[in-house]
Write a protein that holds these residues in place. Structure first.
Motif, PDB file in Angstrom:
ATOM      1  N   GLN A 240     -46.267 -26.982 -53.505  1.00  0.00           N
ATOM      2  CA  GLN A 240     -45.756 -27.987 -54.453  1.00  0.00           C
ATOM      3  C   GLN A 240     -46.266 -29.403 -54.165  1.00  0.00           C
ATOM      4  N   LEU A 241     -46.183 -29.814 -52.885  1.00  0.00           N
ATOM      5  CA  LEU A 241     -46.539 -31.202 -52.579  1.00  0.00           C
ATOM      6  C   LEU A 241     -48.038 -31.441 -52.695  1.00  0.00           C
ATOM      7  N   VAL A 260     -43.079 -33.554 -46.419  1.00  0.00           N
ATOM      8  CA  VAL A 260     -42.185 -34.331 -47.276  1.00  0.00           C
ATOM      9  C   VAL A 260     -42.175 -35.803 -46.863  1.00  0.00           C
ATOM     10  N   VAL A 268     -43.614 -44.125 -51.898  1.00  0.00           N
ATOM     11  CA  VAL A 268     -42.772 -45.323 -51.865  1.00  0.00           C
ATOM     12  C   VAL A 268     -43.644 -46.571 -51.698  1.00  0.00           C
TER      13      VAL A 268
ATOM     14  N   PRO B 245     -36.492 -26.431 -52.403  1.00  0.00           N
ATOM     15  CA  PRO B 245     -37.861 -26.728 -52.831  1.00  0.00           C
ATOM     16  C   PRO B 245     -38.308 -28.073 -52.270  1.00  0.00           C
ATOM     17  N   LYS B 246     -39.590 -28.166 -51.946  1.00  0.00           N
ATOM     18  CA  LYS B 246     -40.115 -29.418 -51.381  1.00  0.00           C
ATOM     19  C   LYS B 246     -39.858 -30.589 -52.319  1.00  0.00           C
ATOM     20  N   LEU B 247     -39.927 -30.348 -53.635  1.00  0.00           N
ATOM     21  CA  LEU B 247     -39.689 -31.441 -54.584  1.00  0.00           C
ATOM     22  C   LEU B 247     -38.257 -31.961 -54.479  1.00  0.00           C
ATOM     23  N   ARG B 249     -36.431 -32.004 -51.733  1.00  0.00           N
ATOM     24  CA  ARG B 249     -36.365 -32.814 -50.509  1.00  0.00           C
ATOM     25  C   ARG B 249     -37.063 -34.149 -50.712  1.00  0.00           C
ATOM     26  N   LEU B 250     -38.190 -34.099 -51.416  1.00  0.00           N
ATOM     27  CA  LEU B 250     -38.928 -35.335 -51.685  1.00  0.00           C
ATOM     28  C   LEU B 250     -38.094 -36.259 -52.581  1.00  0.00           C
ATOM     29  N   GLU B 253     -35.628 -38.127 -50.528  1.00  0.00           N
ATOM     30  CA  GLU B 253     -36.285 -39.189 -49.758  1.00  0.00           C
ATOM     31  C   GLU B 253     -36.586 -40.388 -50.661  1.00  0.00           C
ATOM     32  N   MET B 254     -37.079 -40.097 -51.873  1.00  0.00           N
ATOM     33  CA  MET B 254     -37.434 -41.163 -52.806  1.00  0.00           C
ATOM     34  C   MET B 254     -36.190 -42.003 -53.126  1.00  0.00           C
TER      35      MET B 254
END
Lengths: 273, 282
Positions: A240-241, A260, A268, B245-247, B249-250, B253-254
């Motif tokens: 995904q990333l 992540v 950011v 899902p990584k999204l 977690r991201l 963080e965002m």
């Protein structure tokens, strides 16, 4: 010293299917390698050559320096242990405990050592409570872990795993990840087949990408997993990333495998007013 | 309309002291797509077995509470009747296919029901067409790829024209491309035919963007039942055996550093939001 050498290996199944076409690669001792590719690409066929279940139709396979065509499966077992994809195919004892103990007893370990190693392996994979049950009463994910415990108990220098994350929940996957890293840091050579891209992204191994029985690419995960062209040829999706970074390249995101925290930091920095 | 109603359901397998399900209350409306997740051994498969009648018809144990599918009480309805209302696709398609060719595999259950030859013909053709596998009709299932086999398994279920289709980790043995194809196909079918879908899966990143609801079954109880993104907003899914899902977690963080609209599970949406924020900055 090389743990595994495939030298121009082709393999043709009795049905006539050419599963491997002139495959050559070398794995050094202590390396962590993941074979990736679509269903039927030849990953499992490669793994089955490691303990001599299959012998090359042409070419040579060396495991721990031994030419596999000259040794039996039993002789090769002390060098390379294979955890199958369909774990239930390999169980035959009446209890989970006996299943793990079987190979150890065969290798001639004392009862005391057998007991310690079996108990340790079952505890590690959260299977102790099933010790007295038949292996066939376990769930799919538990059978998979039992198959891993069986091989782990005798600790061969080369460990081969076929799709270890199938049917595993996220906690078990994380344990699997730690286990693989631990084995690797202890000097075991670990080679596995997987199409679980997120799991492989977390593991960051060397990747050998395979399609239709041939090697398409061979390199570190950081290079292979963000490469959409290679992945497409092997019916894989980028993690995904990596996909997100690829889509946002015009905003200055890098072409590489990121975790992540790194992805968050880069985004950011780019977006903060 | 509710197509599945589970009320006060508890079940303990014979020979076990602990119940596998404890006082489950669960409803699914017609046309909904529900993703079921949670740790191995948490009760996901047991719940599915209660819904398609395998419990109590084939598994012994102590059952309490009620399960209705399409208005039928599963414990009192014979499985051959239930199978026309709720179908099940399993993890390993090889365990579900057994005939010499695809066509007879798809026709098998229909023949068992004693349907007229003409109708069987029509239904098999229709099911193969829906799955886009007409060209495989004469092939032997064992020669097919995992993805194709799973389509055949799904076709043989569709031929029974059920309202509900349950899939128990249907993508486990599939490579990512085949897995994505299968999930897209299931989602298209549900929209086209108004099917209700219950899918047990660990591949949350793949399914969550398409599912209406996520139900997390943990230690025999429903820990969470609601929109997928809210689960990841409120819980550390990993602690409950649900891959985050990584999204997701991201996203979290965002949100710590920017104005961010909560957990996003869909990559298209994530990209849109990033571009929106980047655009405002210009």
């Amino acid at each position: 010293m090389q743990a595994i050498v495939f030298d121009g290996v082709s393999y043709v199944y009795p049905s006539g299917v050419r599963a491997l076409k002139d495959v050559s690669f070398t794995v050094e001792r202590g390396e962590l390698v993941v074979l990736m590719g679509e269903n039927g690409s030849g990953k499992t066929t490669i793994l089955k050559h490691l303990n001599g279940l299959l012998k090359p139709t042409s070419g040579k396979v060396f495991v721990d320096g031994l030419d596999t065509s000259k040794y039996t499966v039993a002789q090769l077992a002390t060098h390379a242990g294979l955890v199958f994809q369909n774990a239930e195919n390999m169980f035959f004892e009446s209890t989970v405990w006996d299943e793990v103990a079987f190979a150890l007893k065969n290798f001639g370990y004392s009862d005391d050592v057998v007991r310690k190693r079996v108990d340790w392996a079952l505890r590690f994979f959260d299977l102790e409570r099933y010790a007295g049950q038949s292996p066939f009463t376990l769930s799919g994910g538990e059978k998979k872990r039992l198959a891993f415990a069986v091989v782990l108990a005798w600790s061969p220098p080369i460990i081969a795993l076929d799709e270890p994350t199938i049917g595993q929940d996220s906690l078990q996957k994380e344990k699997m990840l730690h286990m693989i890293r631990l084995l690797n840091t202890q000097g075991h050579t670990v080679i596995m087949a997987s199409h679980d891209v997120e799991f492989v992204a977390d593991l960051r191994p060397r990747i050998i990408a395979i399609s239709s029985g041939s090697i398409v690419a061979d390199g570190p995960a950081d290079e292979i997993l963000p490469d959409t062209e290679i992945l497409r040829r092997c019916s894989l999706h980028p993690p995904q990333l990596a996909l997100l970074m690829a889509r946002l390249r015009d905003l200055g995101m890098p072409r590489k495998l990121v975790d992540v925290d790194t992805a968050a930091r880069l985004l950011v920095e780019r977006l903060r007013p | 309309m509710k197509v599945i109603e589970v009320r006060g359901l508890s079940f303990t397998y014979s020979g076990q002291d602990k119940p596998s399900l404890r006082d489950i209350n669960f409803e699914v409306g017609e046309g909904e797509f529900v993703l079921i997740s949670g740790p191995s051994g948490g009760g996901k498969s047991t719940l599915c077995r209660c819904i398609n009648g395998l419990i109590p018809h084939f598994y012994e144990g102590e059952l309490r509470g009620e399960v209705y599918v399409d208005g039928l009480p599963t414990s009192k309805t014979p499985t051959h009747i239930l199978s026309q209302h709720v179908g099940m696709v399993f993890q390993n398609p090889q365990n579900q296919l057994f005939s010499l060719n695809v066509e007879s595999d798809v026709a098998f259950a229909l023949e068992n029901l004693g349907l007229p030859r003409e109708e069987i013909r029509d239904r098999v053709d229709e099911a193969l067409a829906l799955m886009g596998i007409e060209d495989l009709a004469d092939r032997s299932p064992v020669e097919l790829s995992g993805g194709q086999q799973q389509k055949v398994a799904l076709a043989s279920i569709l031929a029974l024209r059920p309202k509900v289709i349950m899939l128990d980790e249907p993508t486990s043995f599939l490579d990512p491309m085949s897995a994505m194809n299968l999930v897209e196909l299931v989602d298209r079918l549900r929209r086209k035919l108004g099917l209700t879908i219950l899918m047990v899966e660990h591949r949350i990143d793949l399914i969550a963007p398409r599912a209406d609801r996520l139900a997390v079954i943990y230690e025999g109880q429903i820990l969470y039942d609601g929109p997928p993104r809210d689960f990841f907003e409120k819980y550390d899914g990993h602690l409950y055996g649900v891959s985050v899902p990584k999204l997701a977690r991201l996203s979290k963080e965002m949100a710590r550093h920017l104005e961010w609209p909560g957990v996003i599970l869909d990559i298209d949406e994530f990209e849109r939001v990033v571009r929106l924020i980047a655009g405002h900055r210009l």
